[in-house]
Motif scaffolding. Structure first.
Motif, PDB file in Angstrom:
ATOM      1  N   TRP A 178       3.993  18.672   1.213  1.00  0.00           N
ATOM      2  CA  TRP A 178       3.002  19.223   0.279  1.00  0.00           C
ATOM      3  C   TRP A 178       1.696  18.444   0.356  1.00  0.00           C
ATOM      4  CZ3 TRP A 178       0.776  16.396  -3.679  1.00  0.00           C
ATOM      5  CH2 TRP A 178      -0.093  17.121  -4.508  1.00  0.00           C
ATOM      6  N   ALA A 179       1.793  17.120   0.418  1.00  0.00           N
ATOM      7  CA  ALA A 179       0.601  16.285   0.394  1.00  0.00           C
ATOM      8  C   ALA A 179      -0.309  16.546   1.588  1.00  0.00           C
ATOM      9  CB  ALA A 179       1.007  14.804   0.354  1.00  0.00           C
ATOM     10  N   PHE A 180       0.260  16.981   2.712  1.00  0.00           N
ATOM     11  CA  PHE A 180      -0.530  17.182   3.929  1.00  0.00           C
ATOM     12  C   PHE A 180      -0.712  18.658   4.273  1.00  0.00           C
ATOM     13  CE2 PHE A 180       1.106  12.867   4.456  1.00  0.00           C
ATOM     14  CZ  PHE A 180      -0.035  12.194   4.828  1.00  0.00           C
ATOM     15  N   ILE A 181      -0.356  19.563   3.372  1.00  0.00           N
ATOM     16  CA  ILE A 181      -0.470  20.977   3.701  1.00  0.00           C
ATOM     17  C   ILE A 181      -1.919  21.312   4.043  1.00  0.00           C
ATOM     18  CG2 ILE A 181      -0.848  21.721   1.311  1.00  0.00           C
ATOM     19  CD1 ILE A 181       0.827  24.217   2.006  1.00  0.00           C
ATOM     20  N   GLY A 182      -2.096  22.050   5.120  1.00  0.00           N
ATOM     21  CA  GLY A 182      -3.438  22.380   5.587  1.00  0.00           C
ATOM     22  C   GLY A 182      -3.854  21.608   6.827  1.00  0.00           C
ATOM     23  N   PHE A 183      -3.122  20.524   7.155  1.00  0.00           N
ATOM     24  CA  PHE A 183      -3.496  19.738   8.342  1.00  0.00           C
ATOM     25  C   PHE A 183      -3.399  20.588   9.607  1.00  0.00           C
ATOM     26  CE2 PHE A 183       0.955  19.609   9.119  1.00  0.00           C
ATOM     27  CZ  PHE A 183       1.124  19.252  10.442  1.00  0.00           C
ATOM     28  N   ALA A 205      -3.842  14.034  14.392  1.00  0.00           N
ATOM     29  CA  ALA A 205      -3.436  12.676  14.000  1.00  0.00           C
ATOM     30  C   ALA A 205      -4.518  12.018  13.145  1.00  0.00           C
ATOM     31  CB  ALA A 205      -3.153  11.837  15.247  1.00  0.00           C
ATOM     32  N   ALA A 206      -5.776  12.215  13.524  1.00  0.00           N
ATOM     33  CA  ALA A 206      -6.872  11.626  12.748  1.00  0.00           C
ATOM     34  C   ALA A 206      -6.879  12.165  11.319  1.00  0.00           C
ATOM     35  CB  ALA A 206      -8.210  11.919  13.421  1.00  0.00           C
ATOM     36  N   SER A 207      -6.600  13.458  11.166  1.00  0.00           N
ATOM     37  CA  SER A 207      -6.589  14.052   9.827  1.00  0.00           C
ATOM     38  C   SER A 207      -5.457  13.476   8.983  1.00  0.00           C
ATOM     39  CB  SER A 207      -6.465  15.573   9.916  1.00  0.00           C
ATOM     40  OG  SER A 207      -5.170  15.963  10.337  1.00  0.00           O
ATOM     41  N   VAL A 208      -4.289  13.290   9.588  1.00  0.00           N
ATOM     42  CA  VAL A 208      -3.130  12.774   8.849  1.00  0.00           C
ATOM     43  C   VAL A 208      -3.339  11.304   8.475  1.00  0.00           C
ATOM     44  CG1 VAL A 208      -0.690  12.159   9.065  1.00  0.00           C
ATOM     45  CG2 VAL A 208      -1.476  14.418   9.774  1.00  0.00           C
ATOM     46  N   VAL A 209      -3.824  10.500   9.420  1.00  0.00           N
ATOM     47  CA  VAL A 209      -4.038   9.077   9.142  1.00  0.00           C
ATOM     48  C   VAL A 209      -5.121   8.892   8.082  1.00  0.00           C
ATOM     49  CG1 VAL A 209      -4.840   6.887  10.111  1.00  0.00           C
ATOM     50  CG2 VAL A 209      -3.251   8.321  11.415  1.00  0.00           C
ATOM     51  N   THR A 210      -6.222   9.638   8.216  1.00  0.00           N
ATOM     52  CA  THR A 210      -7.306   9.541   7.242  1.00  0.00           C
ATOM     53  C   THR A 210      -6.837   9.952   5.852  1.00  0.00           C
ATOM     54  OG1 THR A 210      -8.929  10.045   8.962  1.00  0.00           O
ATOM     55  CG2 THR A 210      -9.647  10.295   6.681  1.00  0.00           C
ATOM     56  N   THR A 211      -6.086  11.055   5.792  1.00  0.00           N
ATOM     57  CA  THR A 211      -5.582  11.530   4.501  1.00  0.00           C
ATOM     58  C   THR A 211      -4.645  10.506   3.868  1.00  0.00           C
ATOM     59  OG1 THR A 211      -5.735  13.820   5.263  1.00  0.00           O
ATOM     60  CG2 THR A 211      -4.358  13.408   3.348  1.00  0.00           C
ATOM     61  N   THR A 212      -3.789   9.894   4.668  1.00  0.00           N
ATOM     62  CA  THR A 212      -2.879   8.876   4.147  1.00  0.00           C
ATOM     63  C   THR A 212      -3.659   7.714   3.541  1.00  0.00           C
ATOM     64  OG1 THR A 212      -1.228   9.430   5.832  1.00  0.00           O
ATOM     65  CG2 THR A 212      -0.987   7.316   4.722  1.00  0.00           C
ATOM     66  N   LEU A 213      -4.670   7.248   4.248  1.00  0.00           N
ATOM     67  CA  LEU A 213      -5.491   6.144   3.736  1.00  0.00           C
ATOM     68  C   LEU A 213      -6.186   6.528   2.434  1.00  0.00           C
ATOM     69  CD1 LEU A 213      -7.070   4.792   7.054  1.00  0.00           C
ATOM     70  CD2 LEU A 213      -5.266   3.733   5.679  1.00  0.00           C
ATOM     71  N   LEU A 214      -6.697   7.752   2.368  1.00  0.00           N
ATOM     72  CA  LEU A 214      -7.386   8.186   1.145  1.00  0.00           C
ATOM     73  C   LEU A 214      -6.426   8.286  -0.028  1.00  0.00           C
ATOM     74  CD1 LEU A 214      -9.835  10.898   2.560  1.00  0.00           C
ATOM     75  CD2 LEU A 214     -10.363   8.567   1.836  1.00  0.00           C
ATOM     76  N   TYR A 215      -5.204   8.783   0.230  1.00  0.00           N
ATOM     77  CA  TYR A 215      -4.191   8.813  -0.828  1.00  0.00           C
ATOM     78  C   TYR A 215      -3.920   7.401  -1.352  1.00  0.00           C
ATOM     79  CZ  TYR A 215      -2.597  13.695  -0.599  1.00  0.00           C
ATOM     80  OH  TYR A 215      -2.505  15.052  -0.693  1.00  0.00           O
ATOM     81  N   ILE A 216      -3.775   6.449  -0.439  1.00  0.00           N
ATOM     82  CA  ILE A 216      -3.483   5.068  -0.829  1.00  0.00           C
ATOM     83  C   ILE A 216      -4.683   4.460  -1.555  1.00  0.00           C
ATOM     84  CG2 ILE A 216      -2.974   2.758   0.035  1.00  0.00           C
ATOM     85  CD1 ILE A 216      -1.309   4.066   2.245  1.00  0.00           C
TER      86      ILE A 216
END
Length: 316
Positions: A178-183, A205-216
């Motif tokens: 759910w957190a990454f839906i749309g990647f 990969a850039a979208s997933v890594v960037t999103t993870t960092l922003l969530y954190i």
């Protein structure tokens, strides 16, 4: 807890990177519109593809209205009853007003018109909004870290006290789809790429890594400005759950305002609006490409304009 959530997000990121690799392979093997619908059709046939199509369509439609309806919720939190006029009905104890419905519809229509009539403008806005929320959240995180009070900005308790640690981490990891839906939205536009499809994994990969960092980052910002009357972030959040009002019910906004004043609040508000608009535009584009490909396969009727054109050709 902050540690459990961060670890869970990082585990989820690793899982999503594996999925990114799979998408990269499929995008290069089947470079056309439709994304997962096309992949399932080519490998498993139309029946399973039809089911996949409806699941994905419902997911995108759900995200469209969910993101759009979040705007009235935040307006109510910031500006009180500004939209609470024209009472319509009550559902699950929540009163629905015409003002909230109108602002929600206006956002959806605006995003739809941008994608239909001003594609180049939609692309430029997409880039602008992505940079805006990425930079805004990163700046807020950097300011909070540089101006932190070690007695306040800490990870204690790292997990919810009195509960097993592993289930807490697993619960967050299982939420990552759910957190990454749309990647994967770009997979619906593969045939329109103006760059080598071999680069698709780097983009995913850039979208997933960037999103993870922003969530954190948002997670850490939320616990960076705990008021002095609370012993830790857990007491603070429990209090907000039953007594909070206004901007205080949104810890990231509360922290940004604490460190940067009105400018910090404006940055977080701009980030929120940017997240909503990128989601709306991205989901509209993905839905349009998905429905196009399904219509091309005669699974659903083609557009009426296409039907009229074919009808005229037949009559002539």
């Amino acid at each position: 807890g902050p540690a459990g959530s961060a670890i869970g997000m990082l585990i989820g990121m690793i899982v999503m990177l594996i999925i990114c690799r799979n998408y990269h392979f499929l995008m290069n093997a089947f470079p056309t519109a439709g994304g997962v619908y096309t992949y399932v059709k080519e490998v498993l046939g139309f029946d399973k593809a039809f089911l996949s199509f409806w699941f994905v369509t419902l997911a995108y439609l759900a995200m469209l209205w969910a993101n759009a309806t979040s705007v009235p919720l935040f307006i109510n939190a910031f500006f009180g009853s500004a939209l609470q006029f024209g009472y319509l009905y009550t559902i699950f104890g929540y009163k629905i007003y015409a003002g909230e419905v109108l602002i929600t519809m206006a956002l959806i229509v605006l995003a739809g018109l941008l994608c239909m009539k001003r594609e180049r403008l939609a692309v430029c806005l997409m880039i602008f909004f992505v940079l805006l929320f990425t930079v805004s959240i990163t700046v807020c995180m950097a300011v909070a870290f540089l101006n932190r009070d070690p007695a306040v900005f800490n990870m204690k308790p790292a997990f919810i006290p009195g509960e097993n640690i592993l289930p807490q981490i697993v619960a967050v990891s299982l939420m990552t789809p759910w957190a990454f839906i749309g990647f994967e939205n770009i997979s619906h536009s593969t045939r329109e790429f103006k760059f080598d499809r071999k680069h698709s994994f780097k983009i995913l990969a850039a979208s997933v890594v960037t999103t993870t960092l922003l969530y954190i980052f948002v997670l850490l910002i939320s616990i960076s400005a705990v008021p002095p009357q609370f012993a830790n972030w857990l007491e603070y959040l429990k209090y907000l759950g039953s007594h909070g009002s206004g901007v205080s019910v949104l810890p990231p906004f509360q922290a940004a305002q604490h460190y940067l004043g009105g400018f910090g609040f404006a940055m977080m508000a701009a980030s929120l609006f940017s997240l909503i608009m990128t989601s709306l535009i991205g989901n509209f584009v993905a839905l349009s490409r998905l429905l196009y490909q399904v219509a091309q396969d005669d699974v659903i009727p083609k557009l009426r304009s296409e039907e009229r054109r074919v009808g005229k050709e037949c009559r002539s």
